[in-house]
Each structure stands twice: as structure tokens, then as C-alpha cells.
Design an enzyme around this catalytic site. Sequence first.
Site, PDB file in Angstrom:
ATOM      1  N   ASP A 151       0.843  -1.184   0.000  1.00  0.00           N
ATOM      2  CA  ASP A 151       0.000   0.000   0.000  1.00  0.00           C
ATOM      3  C   ASP A 151       0.881   1.237   0.000  1.00  0.00           C
ATOM      4  O   ASP A 151       2.015   1.200   0.489  1.00  0.00           O
ATOM      5  CB  ASP A 151      -0.887   0.026   1.245  1.00  0.00           C
ATOM      6  CG  ASP A 151      -2.180  -0.741   1.027  1.00  0.00           C
ATOM      7  OD1 ASP A 151      -2.514  -1.007  -0.131  1.00  0.00           O
ATOM      8  OD2 ASP A 151      -2.836  -1.072   2.020  1.00  0.00           O
ATOM      9  N   ASP A 176      -2.191  -1.837   5.965  1.00  0.00           N
ATOM     10  CA  ASP A 176      -2.516  -1.396   7.317  1.00  0.00           C
ATOM     11  C   ASP A 176      -3.996  -1.177   7.569  1.00  0.00           C
ATOM     12  O   ASP A 176      -4.389  -0.886   8.697  1.00  0.00           O
ATOM     13  CB  ASP A 176      -1.758  -0.101   7.651  1.00  0.00           C
ATOM     14  CG  ASP A 176      -2.222   1.075   6.791  1.00  0.00           C
ATOM     15  OD1 ASP A 176      -2.798   0.831   5.711  1.00  0.00           O
ATOM     16  OD2 ASP A 176      -2.004   2.230   7.203  1.00  0.00           O
ATOM     17  N   ASP A 201      -7.766  -4.344   4.370  1.00  0.00           N
ATOM     18  CA  ASP A 201      -6.617  -5.133   3.919  1.00  0.00           C
ATOM     19  C   ASP A 201      -6.598  -6.537   4.513  1.00  0.00           C
ATOM     20  O   ASP A 201      -5.800  -7.373   4.094  1.00  0.00           O
ATOM     21  CB  ASP A 201      -5.299  -4.442   4.317  1.00  0.00           C
ATOM     22  CG  ASP A 201      -5.055  -3.167   3.531  1.00  0.00           C
ATOM     23  OD1 ASP A 201      -5.614  -3.048   2.426  1.00  0.00           O
ATOM     24  OD2 ASP A 201      -4.326  -2.300   4.028  1.00  0.00           O
TER      25      ASP A 201
END
Length: 680
Positions: A376, A569, A573
Site C-alpha cells: 500500500d 494497514d 486489507d
Amino acid sequence: MMTNKIKNMPHTDSEVTPHHHMKGDHSMEMMEDHTMMNHGGHMMHMGNMKKKLKVAIGLMIPLLLISPIAGFTLIHFPGSELVQLLLGSILFFYAGTPFFSGAKGELKSHKPAMMMLITMGISVAYAYSVYATVLTLQGQMAMNFWFELSTLIVIMLIGHLIEMRAIMGAGDALKDLASLVPKKAHLKNGKDIELSELQVGDVLLVKENEKIPADGKILSEALIDESMITGESRAVSKKPNDLVYGGAQNKNQPFEMEVTTLGKESFLSQVTALVQNAQAQKSSLENMADKVAGYLFYAALFVGILSFIIWNLTATFSFALLLAVSVFVIACPHALGLAVPLVVSRLMSLSAKKGLLIQNRTALENINQIKYALMDKTGTLTDGQFKVRKVVALNKKDNILSLMAALEKSSTHPLAQAIVQAAADEPQALASEIKNIPGVGISGKIEGKSYQIVNGRYLNEHQLTVADDETQEYLSLGLTLSYLLNDQQEILGFIALGDSPKPEAKALVEGLIAQDIQPVMLTGDNQQTAQKISAALGIPEFQAELKPEDKVRLVNTYQEKGGVVFIGDGVNDSPALATATIGCAIGSGTSVAISSADVVLVNSNPKAVLDLISLSKKMLRKMKQNLWFGAGYNIIAIPVAAGILYPFIGLYIDPLLAAVLMSLSTVVVSINAMRLTDKE
């Protein structure tokens, strides 16, 4: 983030059996089972194992004092042989039960492995010790193995407890998912009931700021935080008959809802199953240890019986029994049982010093398969501290910042918080009918007028344009642009926001590339912003303008080409973290995301992934070495113990020496495990 199956799950009464209770809910069963370990189809309970270990140690100490060790006894008194028999029998029949049960399961499945081998070893040691004690009571000289039996059981219990503790971290994700749902529900009539008592068709009252207890349809209007589903921390406006999900949070006012789905079909149960299934795969090295133990079982059984028959015919019964016992004892897997757990224990200690919390170590055994690192952007590669860099009003009549802050006021998204904070000194407008547009933005009404906050992809999809000279300056700086539209789809203006890459991010990327692992950046931002950040960090490939549900799809796509480590995070996810070959969660992330991961980067330092890769590769080497040390010596030891050299050079191994050699292999395995370090 959800799979399509979860996202499109049924919620109509016709598709649910009436009066379907939550009793026996699959998710609750999974929660309870995570304090256990399966061996041969038998569940070994950790608390029960600890109790048996304490008793075994308590019995081992007096046996140490009164049993012969290398022909020497510390304490001897009349009747000490009977005391040994009593203590040894209690230890065998009480502390040995986990292995007996496991062996029974392996026998039923026709797959003898570790439990069968341990059971055979302690059973032979017990039977021979009883035989030796009887001979001693009759005035004959015979060496028993009460102390060796006690140490064998104690060491194997310790090994299995270490192993169980190492794999229990996988249950934390399920605990966090379960905690999203309240313990009780309020019926419309005012009565509070346990979730297990809920039935399809019940009408519930959900109070302000409470979690929704079950899936269903809302009967009035409300503002719901569904970040656990969409990954977007924006309150969603719900109208009568709209669907709501257990675990989402009511934001603004009490509402009534009708329960439509319970049990295994509920949203959280399906997410729980998704996370559990991804984490429940058994370690390949554990499978290897089981296979080796199975081979050892057959080899020891065959050689031991053959040795007994041959020497019984050519020598004496006592000598034949002596060598048969030596074979069974020397093959007993002290070292094999500890080969993996000891390395795991060492790994946990070293990784903690590096800011790594290992939750599912079995995934790390796939480290050599890793070819891609999917990461990410926001909060992982960048610090996530968004700030408003510029407010551009294309229509000078409107206060762009105030309007956008009003729409974003209820959101906890970093972009939204930055806008609200920047507008702290601006006139405060009041927004209503706030709705989330997944992967795009948000909409709502201010003073009767409709507005939308959207991203660049939305403009492209709807053929809406802004002059390049208005936006290019900010896009070239890698900033994220959020646009404000009115109800006529006119662009009133935009706000440029941005955060900064973490200082360690570039070192992570360089380290991955140096190890032939291709980094791939994932972001919901526009192409220009993604290009800017990826270029600054030296990332050769990125995926931009992603919707929340794209992450699992990308993990699966890349895993078709090689192993994937996923670093994220957010709440959304968690399925991707669980699906990836190795999932790493940033320590500052959300609870569910952290618990779904195999590894947590406690200090939120992405560079720690390089330490993880290094330690994992060393761990894998040590485990394989220990498996060889734990089982390989048997290739020579078992034939020698069977007396193959006795006719030629008079060499054989008596049971005492067999126990010593078996213990030495355990020492070698232990020393090798301790040689696992974080040094290059």
C-alpha cells in the site's frame, strides 16, 4: 475488503431458514478451537498439556534422585524399586495420554507419524522398565529406564507446547473479528438478549454509537460507519430496507432493523472463514517431520522386531530384548520433535528485537517462493500525514474548503481529516444525507443543494475535465486532488493534498530489488500521484486508482506467477493480508488488519520487512538442518543398535547408551537452533 461472495451474500427471508439460531455458529467454533492443536485427528488442548507437563516434571525430579543413571543412584533405600514403579506408572499413564490419543488418531487415519513414534518409544521404555524392576525385585541385576522415560515424556510435552504456542497467534484475527459484534442485542420491546438467542425476523433497536449485532435490513434512516466492509472510513446514509451488517457502527441516531441473516451466512462469519482458511495451512516442514517420523516408525518397528527374532534364535531372550529396546529407544524422536519448535522459539526472540511480531510462522517457511512485494502507499510507504497544500476555487462564489469540510466532517479517512482540520477557522456549513461512493468519494446535501467529492478517475469516467494548467502543477508534485462537484456535475474546484514518503521506504525498495523481489505499489490515488511517488522511491511497477476490492484480486493475480508478500494497514486489507503468501501489517494500522497478518511491523517501519526476509531464510535453513540432525543419525544408529556389527567386532548399543545417543541428538538440535542469529 471482501470477496464477491461476501459482498453479494443473500439477505432475504426466503433464502434463510426461519428461526435459524446462532447456536453452533461456525465462527464461534473456530474461536474455541484455536487453543488446540490437531495431531492425527486428535485435538490437543494447550491448558491440559500444561497441567500434564507440571505433573510430569514433579514426578521426574524424585525419579532422578532414586533411579539408576549410568549405573549410579543418588538415593537408594529399601523399596525404592517399588517407588520407581509407582511414580513411573503414574507418569506414563497420566502424562503420556496426549501421545496415546494422537497415536490413536494416526492409526485410524493409517498415517503413523510423530505421535505413533513417541508412543512406541515411551511404551517400550515403560514395558522394559517394568520388566527390569520385576527382575530386580527377584534379586537379578537389570537396568531400568524410569528416568529416561520421564525425561522423554517431559521433553516431548515441552516441544509440543512450544509448537502450540507458536501457532496460536493465528487465532488473534478471529478474536478481533468476533469483537466487532456486541455481546447482546436490544429487542424492539426493550428486552436485551444474548446473540445466541437471536432469530431471523427479530426486530432490534440499535442505539447511537453502538455496533450492529447482526446482518439485516434497516427499518428507518441512519448514518452507518461501514469501514470494516468498504475500507473507507466514511459514514453511509441508510434508508428503510437498505442492508446493514453485523459489526458496522451506528453513528448518529437510534434505528430499528430486522434480522435477516445469522450463523455461517453472516458477513463476519464469512470473513472469519476467509481469514481462517488462509491461515490454517499446515507447515510444509511440519509435514516433512511427520513423514520422517512415519518412516522412522516403520523402520524402527521392522528392524526392532527382526532384531529380536534373529537374536532370540541365535543368542538369548534377554539379549534379544535388550537390542530390540535399544532400537526403539534410539529411534524415539526427542530431537525430531524439537527440530522445528526450538528454531521457532529462537526466531520469536530475534524478531521481537527487530520490531517484528510473528503471528503465523508457518507462512515464513515459504520465504524462498517470494517473487513480488505488494505494498500500500498511504500509511505504508508514506507517513499518511496528509496536509492541504492548495485550495483552488474555479467558481469564486463558493467557499470550496468549507463545503468540502462539511461533507467530510463525519469521516476518519486521512484525506478527510486533513480537509476538516484545514477548515477549522472557516464558516461551518451543515451537511446531510451523506453517502459513501466506494472507491470514488462522498456525496451529500448542504442547504438543500447536492454536492459530491470525487477523485480524478471519476472525472475521466464521466468525461469531466479541468484545464491542465490548473492541475498539472500539483499533480507533478505528487499531490492528490479531490474535486467538488455540484448537482449539475459542474466542477466547482479542487483541493490538493499530499503526504511524504517514509524515510525508510526507499531502503526497503532497494533491498527488495537486490534480492530479486519485485516491489509493486498499490494505491487508490491517481496515476500522476502514483507515478511521482513510485519514481521517488525507485519502484518499477505500480497499480493506481484501485477500488478496495481490487487488492485481493491483485494478490491472487501475482500469486499465479510467484509468491507474494503483502504489506498493508487498513481494515479492508485483512483478507488480502491473509490471502498473500506472507502478510505484513504496519503496527500503526487497525486491529483486524494486524491480527489477519502473518507478521506485524511493530514500529511501523517498512524496512523491517528486509529483516523479516533475512531471518526467515536463516530460520528455514536451521529447520532443515535440525530435521537432518534429528532423524539422519538414525540411518547409522538403528542398524548398529540392532546388533549388525556385533558378529564382526562385538559392538552393540545397550538401551542406556541408546538413550544417551538419543539425548545427544537433542543437544545438537538445541545448539544448532541457538546458532540462529540476526547477524549477516
